[in-house]
Enzyme design. Structure first.
Site, PDB file in Angstrom:
ATOM      1  N   GLY A   8       0.661  -1.024  -0.200  1.00 54.26           N
ATOM      2  CA  GLY A   8       0.030  -0.099  -0.085  1.00 54.26           C
ATOM      3  C   GLY A   8       0.578   1.266  -0.146  1.00 54.26           C
ATOM      4  N   SER A   9       2.259   1.163   0.274  1.00 55.48           N
ATOM      5  CA  SER A   9       3.045   2.414   0.451  1.00 55.48           C
ATOM      6  C   SER A   9       3.034   3.263  -0.957  1.00 55.48           C
ATOM      7  CB  SER A   9       4.278   1.798   0.787  1.00 55.48           C
ATOM      8  OG  SER A   9       5.045   0.994  -0.108  1.00 55.48           O
ATOM      9  N   ASP A  53       7.120  -7.948   5.390  1.00 53.91           N
ATOM     10  CA  ASP A  53       7.294  -8.453   4.237  1.00 53.91           C
ATOM     11  C   ASP A  53       6.552 -10.006   4.050  1.00 53.91           C
ATOM     12  OD1 ASP A  53       8.849 -10.149   2.257  1.00 53.91           O
ATOM     13  OD2 ASP A  53      10.707  -9.723   3.118  1.00 53.91           O
ATOM     14  N   SER A 132      -1.736  -9.681 -13.782  1.00 55.58           N
ATOM     15  CA  SER A 132      -1.379  -8.708 -14.797  1.00 55.58           C
ATOM     16  C   SER A 132      -1.659  -9.417 -15.854  1.00 55.58           C
ATOM     17  CB  SER A 132       0.225  -8.589 -14.790  1.00 55.58           C
ATOM     18  OG  SER A 132       0.837  -8.089 -15.956  1.00 55.58           O
ATOM     19  N   TYR A 145       7.950 -13.188 -14.074  1.00 60.74           N
ATOM     20  CA  TYR A 145       6.758 -12.456 -13.837  1.00 60.74           C
ATOM     21  C   TYR A 145       5.499 -12.875 -14.286  1.00 60.74           C
ATOM     22  CZ  TYR A 145       3.957  -8.125 -13.310  1.00 60.74           C
ATOM     23  OH  TYR A 145       3.036  -7.315 -12.848  1.00 60.74           O
ATOM     24  N   ALA A 147       4.681 -15.874 -15.373  1.00 66.25           N
ATOM     25  CA  ALA A 147       4.347 -17.364 -14.698  1.00 66.25           C
ATOM     26  C   ALA A 147       3.623 -16.952 -13.115  1.00 66.25           C
ATOM     27  CB  ALA A 147       5.587 -18.406 -14.557  1.00 66.25           C
ATOM     28  N   ALA A 148       4.357 -16.078 -12.457  1.00 63.11           N
ATOM     29  CA  ALA A 148       3.706 -15.967 -11.094  1.00 63.11           C
ATOM     30  C   ALA A 148       2.445 -15.287 -11.226  1.00 63.11           C
ATOM     31  CB  ALA A 148       4.810 -15.042 -10.410  1.00 63.11           C
ATOM     32  N   LYS A 149       2.046 -14.417 -12.349  1.00 57.93           N
ATOM     33  CA  LYS A 149       0.830 -13.861 -12.306  1.00 57.93           C
ATOM     34  C   LYS A 149      -0.215 -14.821 -13.075  1.00 57.93           C
ATOM     35  CE  LYS A 149       1.934  -9.663 -10.877  1.00 57.93           C
ATOM     36  NZ  LYS A 149       1.042  -9.200  -9.544  1.00 57.93           N
ATOM     37  N   ILE A 178       0.433   0.493 -16.462  1.00 58.61           N
ATOM     38  CA  ILE A 178      -0.022   1.458 -15.473  1.00 58.61           C
ATOM     39  C   ILE A 178       1.143   2.426 -14.970  1.00 58.61           C
ATOM     40  CG2 ILE A 178      -1.215   2.067 -13.434  1.00 58.61           C
ATOM     41  CD1 ILE A 178      -2.944   0.391 -15.443  1.00 58.61           C
TER      42      ILE A 178
HETATM   43  P1  NDP Z   1       5.370  -0.456  -7.179  1.00 57.97           P
HETATM   44  O1  NDP Z   1       6.414  -0.939  -7.578  1.00 57.97           O
HETATM   45  O2  NDP Z   1       4.811   1.078  -7.293  1.00 57.97           O
HETATM   46  O3  NDP Z   1       4.677  -0.642  -5.632  1.00 57.97           O
HETATM   47  C1  NDP Z   1       4.762  -1.943  -5.441  1.00 57.97           C
HETATM   48  C2  NDP Z   1       4.426  -1.882  -3.885  1.00 57.97           C
HETATM   49  O4  NDP Z   1       4.472  -3.492  -3.421  1.00 57.97           O
HETATM   50  C3  NDP Z   1       5.106  -1.280  -2.912  1.00 57.97           C
HETATM   51  O5  NDP Z   1       4.163  -0.646  -1.882  1.00 57.97           O
HETATM   52  C4  NDP Z   1       6.106  -2.231  -2.205  1.00 57.97           C
HETATM   53  O6  NDP Z   1       6.488  -1.888  -0.852  1.00 57.97           O
HETATM   54  C5  NDP Z   1       5.134  -3.364  -2.083  1.00 57.97           C
HETATM   55  N1  NDP Z   1       6.187  -4.662  -2.047  1.00 57.97           N
HETATM   56  C6  NDP Z   1       7.031  -5.428  -2.909  1.00 57.97           C
HETATM   57  N2  NDP Z   1       7.300  -6.329  -2.221  1.00 57.97           N
HETATM   58  C7  NDP Z   1       6.871  -6.372  -1.069  1.00 57.97           C
HETATM   59  C8  NDP Z   1       6.913  -7.423  -0.040  1.00 57.97           C
HETATM   60  N3  NDP Z   1       7.995  -8.467  -0.394  1.00 57.97           N
HETATM   61  N4  NDP Z   1       6.354  -7.331   1.024  1.00 57.97           N
HETATM   62  C9  NDP Z   1       5.483  -6.467   1.133  1.00 57.97           C
HETATM   63  N5  NDP Z   1       5.252  -5.215   0.372  1.00 57.97           N
HETATM   64  C10 NDP Z   1       6.007  -5.344  -0.993  1.00 57.97           C
HETATM   65  O7  NDP Z   1       4.089  -1.310  -8.090  1.00 57.97           O
HETATM   66  P2  NDP Z   1       2.755  -0.930  -8.677  1.00 57.97           P
HETATM   67  O8  NDP Z   1       1.885  -0.313  -7.852  1.00 57.97           O
HETATM   68  O9  NDP Z   1       2.946  -0.622 -10.199  1.00 57.97           O
HETATM   69  O10 NDP Z   1       2.012  -2.708  -8.853  1.00 57.97           O
HETATM   70  C11 NDP Z   1       1.218  -2.933  -8.069  1.00 57.97           C
HETATM   71  C12 NDP Z   1       0.924  -4.537  -8.415  1.00 57.97           C
HETATM   72  O11 NDP Z   1       0.128  -4.322  -9.861  1.00 57.97           O
HETATM   73  C13 NDP Z   1       1.794  -5.367  -8.463  1.00 57.97           C
HETATM   74  O12 NDP Z   1       1.205  -6.783  -8.110  1.00 57.97           O
HETATM   75  C14 NDP Z   1       2.226  -5.379 -10.033  1.00 57.97           C
HETATM   76  O13 NDP Z   1       2.570  -6.687 -10.274  1.00 57.97           O
HETATM   77  C15 NDP Z   1       0.676  -5.255 -10.439  1.00 57.97           C
HETATM   78  N6  NDP Z   1       0.691  -4.687 -11.950  1.00 57.97           N
HETATM   79  C16 NDP Z   1       1.349  -3.306 -12.142  1.00 57.97           C
HETATM   80  C17 NDP Z   1       1.495  -2.976 -13.642  1.00 57.97           C
HETATM   81  C18 NDP Z   1       2.076  -1.580 -13.748  1.00 57.97           C
HETATM   82  O14 NDP Z   1       2.126  -1.250 -14.832  1.00 57.97           O
HETATM   83  N7  NDP Z   1       2.462  -0.763 -13.026  1.00 57.97           N
HETATM   84  C19 NDP Z   1       0.699  -3.641 -14.517  1.00 57.97           C
HETATM   85  C20 NDP Z   1       0.348  -5.057 -14.482  1.00 57.97           C
HETATM   86  C21 NDP Z   1       0.208  -5.409 -12.956  1.00 57.97           C
HETATM   87  P3  NDP Z   1       7.886  -0.764  -0.790  1.00 57.97           P
HETATM   88  O15 NDP Z   1       7.234   0.527  -1.062  1.00 57.97           O
HETATM   89  O16 NDP Z   1       8.108  -0.608   0.644  1.00 57.97           O
HETATM   90  O17 NDP Z   1       8.780  -1.426  -1.544  1.00 57.97           O
END
Ligand code: NDP
Length: 237
Positions: A8-9, A53, A132, A145, A147-149, A178
């Site tokens: 959520g950050s 985490d 995704s 990526y 595969a996981a999605k 996005i």
């Molecule tokens: P960002 O990189 O902007 O943000 C990722 C978020 O996930 C951050 O809040 C991060 O925390 C948190 N995070 C990552 N790893 C962990 C972990 N091990 N434990 C807890 N929190 C974690 O990503 P987006 O907002 O772009 O993406 C959000 C979701 O949408 C993801 O699942 C991504 O795969 C999916 N998505 C995004 C697309 C895009 O184009 N942006 C397209 C398709 C899917 P911290 O800030 O502390 O690092």
């Protein structure tokens, strides 16, 4: 409603925190390392920020318990946290693969397992997974990526069947490209090519993903489960 959002950050997760808080829901969110951003968002919205985490199953179980106590219940879970990496398949290390699967698939499993137990006990709940479009179509140089999605898609459908009798819905939102930090390193040429491949001719905004998440988490979606909704400007048609 009481809502738990992972990741959520920043990005899409932060937009979800703002959207749910904006409509009067009580929200807790997990993040991994962005203390400053998380603190600012918590102050702005009143949400509860927790550094957890999601790849650490034990930490997740403890944190989910703490969220349930702090909010009173967990009615909605949004599995949003994720990472991305662009690398040739032949160059992927065991560690690259493991970290990707641990975060984007196992992390969602750990959070969902801990939360679902509480939802089953209360006989209600809504789970929204953020997949995704690459989980549907596959992306070159993002095999781990993709595969996981794709795994999240399968988890969504299977869990919808298993949790349906407990009045819990499970759905998936699959964003296209996005505008978040995840794509910050993308060069102009790639960005243009992705826009050209998108019927709506642009990349999306986090708020456009959030709208779909809020819908699937709402009572309006009470008879929808096991579904995947693309929010990708038509890219994956
Ligand atoms: P960002 O990189 O902007 O943000 C990722 C978020 O996930 C951050 O809040 C991060 O925390 C948190 N995070 C990552 N790893 C962990 C972990 N091990 N434990 C807890 N929190 C974690 O990503 P987006 O907002 O772009 O993406 C959000 C979701 O949408 C993801 O699942 C991504 O795969 C999916 N998505 C995004 C697309 C895009 O184009 N942006 C397209 C398709 C899917 P911290 O800030 O502390 O690092």
């Amino acid at each position: 409603m009481n809502v738990l959002i992972t990741g959520g950050s920043r990005g899409i997760g932060a937009a979800c925190v703002r959207a749910f808080c904006g409509r009067g829901d009580r929200v807790a969110f997990f993040y991994r390392k962005s203390d400053g951003a998380a603190e600012t968002l918590a102050t702005e919205t009143g949400a509860l920020a927790m550094r957890v985490d999601i790849t650490d199953a034990e930490a997740v179980a403890n944190a989910v318990d703490r969220v349930a106590v702090a909010l009173g219940s967990i009615d909605v879970l949004v599995n949003n946290a994720g990472i991305a990496q662009i690398k040739l398949f032949a160059d992927l290390t065991d560690g690259d693969w493991q970290t990707m699967v641990d975060t984007n698939l196992s992390g969602a499993f750990y959070v969902t397992r801990a939360t679902a137990k509480k939802m089953i006990a209360q006989q209600s709940g809504k789970i929204v997974n953020i997949g995704s479009m690459w989980g549907k179509t596959g992306a070159s140089c993002e095999v781990h990526y993709s595969a996981a999605k794709a795994g999240l898609r399968g988890m969504t459908m299977a869990l919808a069947k298993e949790l349906g009798p407990s009045h819990i819905t499970v759905n998936c939102v699959e964003p296209g490209v996005i505008d978040t930090e995840m794509n910050a390193a993308m060069d102009d040429e790639t960005r243009r090519a992705l826009c050209d491949a998108t019927p709506l001719c642009r990349i999306g905004r986090p708020e456009e993903v959030t709208a779909a998440v809020c819908f699937l988490a709402s009572e309006q979606a009470s008879f929808i489960t096991g579904q995947t909704l693309g929010v990708d400007g038509g890219f994956a048609i």
